[in-house]
Enzyme design. Structure first.
Site, PDB file in Angstrom:
ATOM      1  N   SER A 125      -5.732  -6.033 -14.291  1.00 42.24           N
ATOM      2  CA  SER A 125      -5.459  -5.565 -15.646  1.00 42.24           C
ATOM      3  C   SER A 125      -6.388  -4.436 -16.048  1.00 42.24           C
ATOM      4  O   SER A 125      -7.540  -4.379 -15.620  1.00 42.24           O
ATOM      5  CB  SER A 125      -5.648  -6.741 -16.610  1.00 42.24           C
ATOM      6  OG  SER A 125      -5.726  -6.280 -17.940  1.00 42.24           O
ATOM      7  N   TYR A 150     -10.335 -14.078 -20.334  1.00 41.84           N
ATOM      8  CA  TYR A 150      -9.159 -13.610 -19.578  1.00 41.84           C
ATOM      9  C   TYR A 150      -9.542 -12.364 -18.767  1.00 41.84           C
ATOM     10  O   TYR A 150      -9.359 -12.333 -17.550  1.00 41.84           O
ATOM     11  CB  TYR A 150      -7.997 -13.274 -20.508  1.00 41.84           C
ATOM     12  CG  TYR A 150      -6.958 -12.411 -19.837  1.00 41.84           C
ATOM     13  CD1 TYR A 150      -6.915 -11.039 -20.069  1.00 41.84           C
ATOM     14  CD2 TYR A 150      -6.071 -12.959 -18.916  1.00 41.84           C
ATOM     15  CE1 TYR A 150      -6.004 -10.237 -19.411  1.00 41.84           C
ATOM     16  CE2 TYR A 150      -5.157 -12.157 -18.259  1.00 41.84           C
ATOM     17  CZ  TYR A 150      -5.128 -10.795 -18.511  1.00 41.84           C
ATOM     18  OH  TYR A 150      -4.224  -9.998 -17.851  1.00 41.84           O
ATOM     19  N   LYS A 154     -10.051 -11.493 -14.449  1.00 42.76           N
ATOM     20  CA  LYS A 154      -9.477 -10.387 -13.671  1.00 42.76           C
ATOM     21  C   LYS A 154     -10.576  -9.629 -12.935  1.00 42.76           C
ATOM     22  O   LYS A 154     -10.439  -9.265 -11.770  1.00 42.76           O
ATOM     23  CB  LYS A 154      -8.686  -9.444 -14.585  1.00 42.76           C
ATOM     24  CG  LYS A 154      -7.426 -10.067 -15.159  1.00 42.76           C
ATOM     25  CD  LYS A 154      -6.484 -10.581 -14.074  1.00 42.76           C
ATOM     26  CE  LYS A 154      -5.237 -11.211 -14.646  1.00 42.76           C
ATOM     27  NZ  LYS A 154      -4.352 -11.772 -13.612  1.00 42.76           N
TER      28      LYS A 154
HETATM   29  C1  WQD Z   1      -1.142  -3.854 -28.393  1.00 39.09           C
HETATM   30  C2  WQD Z   1      -1.474  -3.168 -29.709  1.00 39.09           C
HETATM   31  C3  WQD Z   1      -2.740  -4.518 -31.225  1.00 39.09           C
HETATM   32  C4  WQD Z   1       0.318  -7.488 -32.055  1.00 39.09           C
HETATM   33  C5  WQD Z   1      -2.265  -6.606 -23.503  1.00 39.09           C
HETATM   34  C6  WQD Z   1      -2.289  -7.939 -22.832  1.00 39.09           C
HETATM   35  C7  WQD Z   1      -3.407  -8.010 -21.830  1.00 39.09           C
HETATM   36  C8  WQD Z   1      -3.390  -6.796 -20.913  1.00 39.09           C
HETATM   37  C9  WQD Z   1      -3.382  -5.500 -21.704  1.00 39.09           C
HETATM   38  C10 WQD Z   1      -2.316  -7.270 -18.823  1.00 39.09           C
HETATM   39  C11 WQD Z   1      -2.898  -3.453 -30.152  1.00 39.09           C
HETATM   40  C12 WQD Z   1      -1.377  -4.185 -31.796  1.00 39.09           C
HETATM   41  C13 WQD Z   1      -0.350  -6.402 -31.532  1.00 39.09           C
HETATM   42  C14 WQD Z   1       0.639  -7.519 -33.443  1.00 39.09           C
HETATM   43  C15 WQD Z   1      -0.378  -5.365 -33.695  1.00 39.09           C
HETATM   44  N1  WQD Z   1      -2.260  -6.782 -20.060  1.00 39.09           N
HETATM   45  N2  WQD Z   1      -0.685  -5.362 -32.342  1.00 39.09           N
HETATM   46  N3  WQD Z   1       0.291  -6.442 -34.209  1.00 39.09           N
HETATM   47  O1  WQD Z   1      -4.067  -6.273 -26.785  1.00 39.09           O
HETATM   48  O2  WQD Z   1      -3.374  -4.203 -25.476  1.00 39.09           O
HETATM   49  O3  WQD Z   1      -3.360  -6.490 -24.387  1.00 39.09           O
HETATM   50  O4  WQD Z   1      -2.254  -5.548 -22.572  1.00 39.09           O
HETATM   51  O5  WQD Z   1      -3.207  -7.843 -18.340  1.00 39.09           O
HETATM   52  O6  WQD Z   1      -3.158  -9.182 -21.096  1.00 39.09           O
HETATM   53  O7  WQD Z   1      -2.486  -8.903 -23.794  1.00 39.09           O
HETATM   54  O8  WQD Z   1      -1.648  -5.863 -26.116  1.00 39.09           O
HETATM   55  O9  WQD Z   1       0.481  -6.175 -27.319  1.00 39.09           O
HETATM   56  O10 WQD Z   1      -1.500  -7.637 -27.954  1.00 39.09           O
HETATM   57  O11 WQD Z   1      -1.515  -5.215 -28.557  1.00 39.09           O
HETATM   58  O12 WQD Z   1      -0.702  -4.414 -34.419  1.00 39.09           O
HETATM   59  O13 WQD Z   1       1.246  -8.485 -33.985  1.00 39.09           O
HETATM   60  O14 WQD Z   1      -0.621  -3.683 -30.726  1.00 39.09           O
HETATM   61  O15 WQD Z   1      -3.739  -4.421 -32.229  1.00 39.09           O
HETATM   62  O16 WQD Z   1      -3.389  -2.286 -30.768  1.00 39.09           O
HETATM   63  P1  WQD Z   1      -3.201  -5.650 -25.764  1.00 39.09           P
HETATM   64  P2  WQD Z   1      -0.991  -6.312 -27.506  1.00 39.09           P
END
Ligand code: WQD
Length: 334
Positions: A125, A150, A154
């Site tokens: 990741s 998490y 990784k």
């Molecule tokens: C993306 C953006 C939130 C939810 C993920 C996986 C992690 C890794 C990397 C593989 C952020 C914003 C989110 C919401 C929001 N992948 N958001 N409202 O945090 O980048 O991590 O990708 O390993 O495992 O979890 O992804 O989709 O949670 O958030 O504003 O209800 O969307 O703040 O900026 P993240 P995400």
């Protein structure tokens, strides 16, 4: 053709990868503990690919179960997706994450040695980078201390693989550092199936549009980005699945026996840009509100994909609108 073990094979990325493997003539044995996936995905994979898939429910943390599995199946290569992956949950329940994500990896590597499996693709990741000082991130970008258990599993997983490869020269391992996988297969027969309230952005968007959630909270509007919301490198899950095929093919020709790659599109999009794309492709006016930042979120990250383009010959083909459109088509079937 290779017999490929796909762990977490009924999960989001695993199921899409099984489809692509089957459509290219690989023999696929999928295992899954069904803790975060559903058994009917197996039949959906067969329906899309028109190929048979062998499936066995398996808890990779149970060493004896893993040993019996390898005694019963001839495996040439492993693609290892099976892991717990909710960042927030890992903070609350670290021991479960270290146990599930690391013991399963150790059991698979021990079995690989005992049963002469010599190719291993590991689901890593971009979280290994934390908040990078410079963008886009290349594979030389220094890893930062993990911001969650998490992310730590990784980082440790990559180190375990590197140490194992150092003393097993015939064993070849490739770590793929995923950015943000979203979207669904064009058949709308498989896609993301988050249990409970989604942690991730795109399933929350589609569930809000479907009326399952009242509104989307946008976590933070005061970041140092053009529109104040966080930037991520979103990648279509089918493009990501295809990167695993390219990694398997690379394992046949790679000189060194351990390598790792950023798997993203190279483009960064903000939360508001994702919302705008979704509204365009769906015709739905999304109900959202900009609220406080979510603790632990990094501000912006997107990949430099030069290394994966050049060495694996893989490049993402699908754009943000393809991703949001396919996610919406999938949501409408649920
Ligand atoms: C993306 C953006 C939130 C939810 C993920 C996986 C992690 C890794 C990397 C593989 C952020 C914003 C989110 C919401 C929001 N992948 N958001 N409202 O945090 O980048 O991590 O990708 O390993 O495992 O979890 O992804 O989709 O949670 O958030 O504003 O209800 O969307 O703040 O900026 P993240 P995400």
């Amino acid at each position: 053709m290779k017999n490929v073990l796909v762990t977490g094979g009924l999960g989001f990325i695993g199921s899409h990868t099984c489809v692509e493997l089957l459509q290219r003539g690989y023999k696929v044995i999928a295992v899954d503990n069904l803790s975060n996936s559903e058994i009917q995905v197996k039949d959906r994979i067969t329906k899309i690919s028109r190929e048979n898939i062998v499936f066995q429910q398996l808890d990779l943390v149970q060493k004896d179960e893993v040993k019996s599995f390898f005694e019963a199946h001839a495996i040439d290569s492993i693609i290892h997706f099976a892991a717990s992956k909710a960042v927030g949950e890992s903070v609350e329940n670290p021991l479960h994450y270290y146990q599930n994500n690391l013991i399963s990896l150790l059991n698979l590597l021990e079995a690989s040695k005992a049963y002469s499996v010599n190719q291993f693709v590991f689901s890593s990741s971009c979280t290994v980078y934390g908040q990078p000082d410079k963008l886009p991130v290349t594979e030389d970008t220094p890893k930062k201390p993990a911001e969650s258990p998490y992310g730590n599993t990784k980082q440790i997983g990559e180190e375990i693989l590197e140490d194992f490869c150092r003393v097993n020269p015939t064993f070849k391992a490739i770590s793929l550092r995923y950015f943000n996988p979203i979207g669904a297969h064009k058949s709308a027969l498989i896609g993301e199936l988050p249990l409970g309230v989604p942690n991730n952005l795109v399933p929350f968007i589609t569930q809000t549009a479907a009326g399952i959630r009242e509104k989307l909270n946008v976590f933070g509007g005061d970041y140092d980005t053009p529109d104040g919301t966080c930037i991520r490198d979103y990648i279509h899950v089918v493009d990501l699945a295809l990167a695993h095929i390219s990694a398997l093919e690379y394992a046949d020709r790679m000189e060194e026996n351990y390598d790792f790659f950023n798997v993203g599109t190279g483009n960064g999009f903000s939360v508001l840009e994702v919302i705008k794309s979704f509204e365009k492709v769906s015709g739905v006016n999304l109900n959202y509100e900009i609220v406080d930042r979510r603790p632990g979120d990094i501000e912006k990250i997107y990949a430099d994909t030069t290394k994966v383009n050049q060495k694996l010959g893989w490049k993402a083909k699908l754009g943000l609108d393809d991703m949001t459109h396919s996610a919406w088509e999938w949501q409408k079937t649920l």
